[in-house]
Design an enzyme around this catalytic site. Sequence first.
Site, PDB file in Angstrom:
ATOM      1  N   ARG A   1     -31.126  49.134  29.198  1.00 39.63           N
ATOM      2  CA  ARG A   1     -31.942  50.308  28.859  1.00 39.63           C
ATOM      3  C   ARG A   1     -31.751  50.697  27.400  1.00 39.63           C
ATOM      4  NH1 ARG A   1     -31.024  56.331  30.317  1.00 39.63           N
ATOM      5  NH2 ARG A   1     -33.088  57.232  29.942  1.00 39.63           N
TER       6      ARG A   1
ATOM      7  N   HIS B   1     -34.623  50.960  24.488  1.00 41.45           N
ATOM      8  CA  HIS B   1     -34.842  52.196  23.734  1.00 41.45           C
ATOM      9  C   HIS B   1     -34.629  51.988  22.244  1.00 41.45           C
ATOM     10  CE1 HIS B   1     -34.781  55.398  27.112  1.00 41.45           C
ATOM     11  NE2 HIS B   1     -35.103  54.227  27.624  1.00 41.45           N
TER      12      HIS B   1
ATOM     13  N   ASN C   1     -33.329  60.037  25.583  1.00 36.13           N
ATOM     14  CA  ASN C   1     -32.124  59.241  25.327  1.00 36.13           C
ATOM     15  C   ASN C   1     -30.819  59.955  25.676  1.00 36.13           C
ATOM     16  OD1 ASN C   1     -33.599  57.053  24.352  1.00 36.13           O
ATOM     17  ND2 ASN C   1     -33.581  57.812  22.258  1.00 36.13           N
TER      18      ASN C   1
ATOM     19  N   HIS D   1     -36.480  47.668  35.912  1.00 40.07           N
ATOM     20  CA  HIS D   1     -36.193  48.756  36.844  1.00 40.07           C
ATOM     21  C   HIS D   1     -35.635  48.247  38.169  1.00 40.07           C
ATOM     22  CE1 HIS D   1     -39.263  51.594  34.664  1.00 40.07           C
ATOM     23  NE2 HIS D   1     -38.157  51.394  33.974  1.00 40.07           N
TER      24      HIS D   1
END
Length: 330
Positions: free
Chosen positions: A68, A72, A100, A199
């Site tokens: 993740r 990001h 975040n 996911h």
Amino acid sequence: MMAKKDCSIFVIFASLLAFWIAAAGACNAEGLKMKFYKESCPQAEKIVKEIIGSRVPSNPALPAKLLRMNYHDCFVMGCDASILLDAVNNTQAEKDALPNLSLSGFDVIDDIKTQIEQVCPNTVSCADILALAARDAVSFPFNRRLWKVPTGRRDGRISLASEVTKNLPSPFSNFTTLLELFNKKDLNLNDLVLLSGAHTIGLSHCGTFSRRLYNFTGKGDQDPSLDPTYAEFLKKKCSNPANPATTVEMDPQSALSFDKNYYQTVLENKGLFQSDAALLTNRQSAKIVRHLQISTSFIAKFANSMEKMGSIEVLTGNTGEIRKQCRFAN
């Protein structure tokens, strides 16, 4: 026999051709490539793998956390480790932006950087460390590296919270918005569906999807696209208003296993986020979801999309810097 004038033109053309070939070679040399640190820091990738291997058994959620973080980072200002920078004075950094705030795993990246600096000071970028660490963490249960990570990235010097929302795909996004954001990063529809497959591992805080349960259109209603039985299960987990500390598996019953089960979950209308459900609202993306649900090549295809994502707006050559500490620009 070639005339003197023609010969001069030929020499000029040949010189220009040689220049452009040399320039092209220089550009490639400054870009990403496999084993970039083979000469300058041959221990680098081994150090990353060993530290990740020592952390994952006691922290099985780490693969999802680092994957993740990698996403990001790359979607906001490119894969330049700007997500790792702390705020400067009164200017909030990317990690301070709302999407975040739940990121974690920064300490692992710091540890890797510290060890690499001890053997190869000022050589290996934080951007490469993050890319390698995310790959090695997800790969750990497989005992093989799931995708290639060419290296040679350099670190950015700027991190702005204001850049996050307009660049980072949101769990609240519809299909049109998702595809626009991916296209801006030179990623296509196929990449969108494949990278959403991340996911399949990890947890999410209730606040990222509770609106689907309690107030989808602002009238106290439930998202009709969400499986009713699954919605009732989620309501038992997530209060209204949502408790910020409560988390739910993103892929029910499979949150620690990196596999294609996510696509089955989406087809059963149990995708946790609006962005998951959105994949079924477009005919082409829904077709890809159905294919991946029965395919045996999810990991290989995911690998291709990860390699594309890892090259988004990278800094190479003389651009950027090699940070001494990942949290601070030099």
